[in-house]
Write an enzyme that holds these catalytic residues in place. Sequence first.
Site, PDB file in Angstrom:
ATOM      1  N   LYS A  35       1.744  -3.272   7.226  1.00  0.00           N
ATOM      2  CA  LYS A  35       2.016  -3.584   5.719  1.00  0.00           C
ATOM      3  C   LYS A  35       3.498  -3.509   5.159  1.00  0.00           C
ATOM      4  O   LYS A  35       4.081  -4.162   4.445  1.00  0.00           O
ATOM      5  CB  LYS A  35       1.331  -2.678   4.795  1.00  0.00           C
ATOM      6  CG  LYS A  35      -0.279  -2.679   4.940  1.00  0.00           C
ATOM      7  CD  LYS A  35      -0.567  -3.814   3.946  1.00  0.00           C
ATOM      8  CE  LYS A  35      -2.146  -4.240   3.894  1.00  0.00           C
ATOM      9  NZ  LYS A  35      -2.318  -5.381   2.901  1.00  0.00           N
ATOM     10  N   GLU A  57       0.184   3.823   1.946  1.00  0.00           N
ATOM     11  CA  GLU A  57       0.497   4.267   3.280  1.00  0.00           C
ATOM     12  C   GLU A  57       1.885   3.744   3.911  1.00  0.00           C
ATOM     13  O   GLU A  57       2.259   4.320   4.662  1.00  0.00           O
ATOM     14  CB  GLU A  57      -0.601   3.238   4.231  1.00  0.00           C
ATOM     15  CG  GLU A  57      -1.873   3.772   4.273  1.00  0.00           C
ATOM     16  CD  GLU A  57      -1.914   5.094   4.874  1.00  0.00           C
ATOM     17  OE1 GLU A  57      -1.417   5.240   6.128  1.00  0.00           O
ATOM     18  OE2 GLU A  57      -2.610   6.133   4.470  1.00  0.00           O
ATOM     19  N   TYR A  86      -1.058   0.584  10.808  1.00  0.00           N
ATOM     20  CA  TYR A  86      -1.562  -0.430   9.706  1.00  0.00           C
ATOM     21  C   TYR A  86      -0.444  -0.060   8.456  1.00  0.00           C
ATOM     22  O   TYR A  86       0.166  -1.060   8.144  1.00  0.00           O
ATOM     23  CB  TYR A  86      -2.611   0.438   9.035  1.00  0.00           C
ATOM     24  CG  TYR A  86      -3.102   0.084   7.416  1.00  0.00           C
ATOM     25  CD1 TYR A  86      -3.587  -1.420   7.638  1.00  0.00           C
ATOM     26  CD2 TYR A  86      -2.570   0.769   6.466  1.00  0.00           C
ATOM     27  CE1 TYR A  86      -3.934  -1.673   6.081  1.00  0.00           C
ATOM     28  CE2 TYR A  86      -2.854   0.344   5.042  1.00  0.00           C
ATOM     29  CZ  TYR A  86      -3.636  -0.998   4.888  1.00  0.00           C
ATOM     30  OH  TYR A  86      -3.801  -1.295   3.653  1.00  0.00           O
ATOM     31  N   THR A 136       0.731  -1.261  -0.065  1.00  0.00           N
ATOM     32  CA  THR A 136      -0.011   0.005   0.072  1.00  0.00           C
ATOM     33  C   THR A 136       0.751   1.291   0.062  1.00  0.00           C
ATOM     34  O   THR A 136       2.089   1.329   0.464  1.00  0.00           O
ATOM     35  CB  THR A 136      -0.803  -0.079   1.345  1.00  0.00           C
ATOM     36  OG1 THR A 136      -1.431   1.221   1.371  1.00  0.00           O
ATOM     37  CG2 THR A 136       0.047  -0.396   2.404  1.00  0.00           C
TER      38      THR A 136
END
Length: 366
Positions: A151, A125, A147, A123
């Site tokens: 990831k 992110e 998160y 991601t």
Amino acid sequence: MSRAFITGITGQDGSYLAEFLLEKGYRVYGTIRRTSTFSGERIQHLLKDIELIDADLLDQLSLVRALRYSRADEVYNLAAMSFVGNSFQQPIATAEYTGISVTRLLEAIQLCDWPIRFYQASTSEMFGKVQTVPQNEHTPFYPRSPYGVAKLYGHWSTVNFRESYNMFACSGILFNHESPRRGLEFVTRKISNAVARIKMGLQKKLALGNLEAQRDWGFAGDYVEAMWRILQRDCPEDFVIATGVTHSVRDFVVAAFAYVGISDWQSYLEIDPQLFRPAEVDQLIGDASKAHTKLEWYPEVRFEQLVAMMVESDLQRVSSESKSLHSVKTYSEARSHLAHQHVGTPLMSVPGLELGIVRGNASHKP
Ligand code: NAP
Ligand code: G4F
């Protein structure tokens, strides 16, 4: 016939990917975890064409058994706790589901005695507090949430298994992608749903947090094709998948209200300080040149089309739910109608959902 195995098949991306692979002639297997109510609304229309296998990301043997049963050629690891907001409340659970489970699945694949190609749902992110603009495969990572941290672990685990054991393991570093199937807790769907309900006179206000955050928003249907293309190459590599265009949350709000003909959107908006995150990702904008060159992948749906698609879909859903509610005459009819509706599509946003603080059996999937 090629065989595909999708973890997270009940999610937004899982449902689009399953459709895409079925059209390509794949035999599709998907994992589901036991819940008190079946969370398969997004794949209801596919149930006769796919095979579901019980497995949980936390249960390593369930993954091994599911893989062995499927004898899959391609594994798409889409399952995760995917809501950034919630990850601040549940960092440990997020690390388990979203991070360590990637290694569980990679090890399960190693135990299989046939070749498997592995896709990991990485991601944007992971770029977090961005170190270059735009972001590409060479941009250093700087995650800003539990998160993002989880990831990043999954991403490096994928790279490490590729380099250590010569596995065909790849990461797609996907920027935000949305659709009418997006969960109601994510900001785009929260907005499209609220705008439809405000237009229909069913809701008065839309409460949001940081309006200035900017995201590179694409359409999920376009992005699942990129996942597949990543696994069709001769050698395993990682790819950034993005539109290359960024918009603020405020832009999304304005465009969504404009779609239903409301120009004084400010009078419907409330800023709720509780919806701000402890650390924010201010701006994401992806450079997908490598995907253009090596995968011949380009996004088709533009921002304005995406907003229109999502608001239109919510308008239709809210309208049909509202009409059928009005046709209900008695109290018991109304109760049974509501019970039925809640299985599939929630009639209203659940307060607190976006903070990840709702407990119990509230269904929040579109
Ligand atoms: P989503 O709609 O939230 O779907 C997540 C899926 O993971 C659901 O099927 C969920 O099953 C499953 N899952 C969660 N915990 C599980 C567990 N313990 N065991 C088995 N399954 C579990 O997410 P999405 O938007 O489709 O995203 C797919 C993947 O891409 C995720 O890994 C996400 O982090 C990543 N990603 C998404 C975006 C984006 O913009 N959408 C961008 C980059 C990366 P239930 O139905 O049972 O909850
Ligand atoms: O829609 P969001 O919750 O998505 P976010 O945090 O960008 O994460 C999504 O995209 C990632 C890819 O970059 C995925 F990996 C991840 O799984 C997920 O799919 O929030 C978008 C922005 C944030 O800056 C947030 O602070 O919207 C801002 N925002 C403002 N008000 C809000 C709200 N977000 C939510 N969810 N709810 C609000 O009321």
